[in-house]
Design a protein around this motif. Structure first.
Motif, PDB file in Angstrom:
ATOM      1  N   SER A 180      -4.375   4.170   6.386  1.00 46.26           N
ATOM      2  CA  SER A 180      -4.818   5.497   6.778  1.00 46.26           C
ATOM      3  C   SER A 180      -3.725   6.138   7.618  1.00 46.26           C
ATOM      4  O   SER A 180      -2.745   5.485   7.988  1.00 46.26           O
ATOM      5  CB  SER A 180      -6.137   5.434   7.549  1.00 46.26           C
ATOM      6  N   SER A 217       0.824  -1.198   0.000  1.00 47.52           N
ATOM      7  CA  SER A 217       0.000   0.000   0.000  1.00 47.52           C
ATOM      8  C   SER A 217       0.856   1.245   0.000  1.00 47.52           C
ATOM      9  O   SER A 217       2.023   1.225   0.387  1.00 47.52           O
ATOM     10  CB  SER A 217      -0.948   0.025   1.206  1.00 47.52           C
ATOM     11  N   THR A 220      -6.764  -1.673   4.304  1.00 47.48           N
ATOM     12  CA  THR A 220      -6.990  -0.239   4.213  1.00 47.48           C
ATOM     13  C   THR A 220      -5.894   0.488   4.975  1.00 47.48           C
ATOM     14  O   THR A 220      -5.668   0.208   6.154  1.00 47.48           O
ATOM     15  CB  THR A 220      -8.356   0.157   4.804  1.00 47.48           C
TER      16      THR A 220
END
Length: 114
Positions: A71, A49, A69
């Motif tokens: 963040s 990522s 995910t």
């Protein structure tokens, strides 16, 4: 001191979840694009990522897309990787790093096994 410290790895059952965190210090974190890289035994590193400095844009490897995910909380100088629906193939040592690879965390081990 300029450093990255990764936390949150562990042993989890297939289908489970883990949340990795990486705490930065000693540099202007909010100006720096960040990545997560993993390396499994006997395999080369894989960038899973990337997230831009403002936390608005994120990219993922096909192998983790839809399950992971990333963040960030720039006020706390912290990067996160939420990993859901983990598979045995996700077993690896996970590193946080600046996007150019000039600064690396120490790595945290993720093991997915029944």
């Amino acid at each position: 001191e300029v450093q990255l410290q990764a936390y949150g790895g562990g042993l989890v059952q297939p289908g489970g979840s883990l949340r990795l965190s990486c705490v930065a210090s000693g540099f202007t974190f909010e100006n720096i694009d960040m990545i997560w890289v993993r390396q499994a035994p006997g395999k080369g590193p894989e960038c899973v990522s990337a997230i831009n400095g403002g936390g608005i844009t994120a990219l993922y490897a096909d192998s983790v897309k839809g399950r992971f995910t990333t963040s960030r909380d720039n006020a706390r100088k912290t990067l996160h990787l939420q990993m859901d629906n983990l598979k045995p193939e996700d077993t690896a040592l996970y590193y946080c790093a600046t996007i150019g690879g000039s600064l690396w965390g120490q790595g945290t081990q993720v093991t997915v096994s029944s």
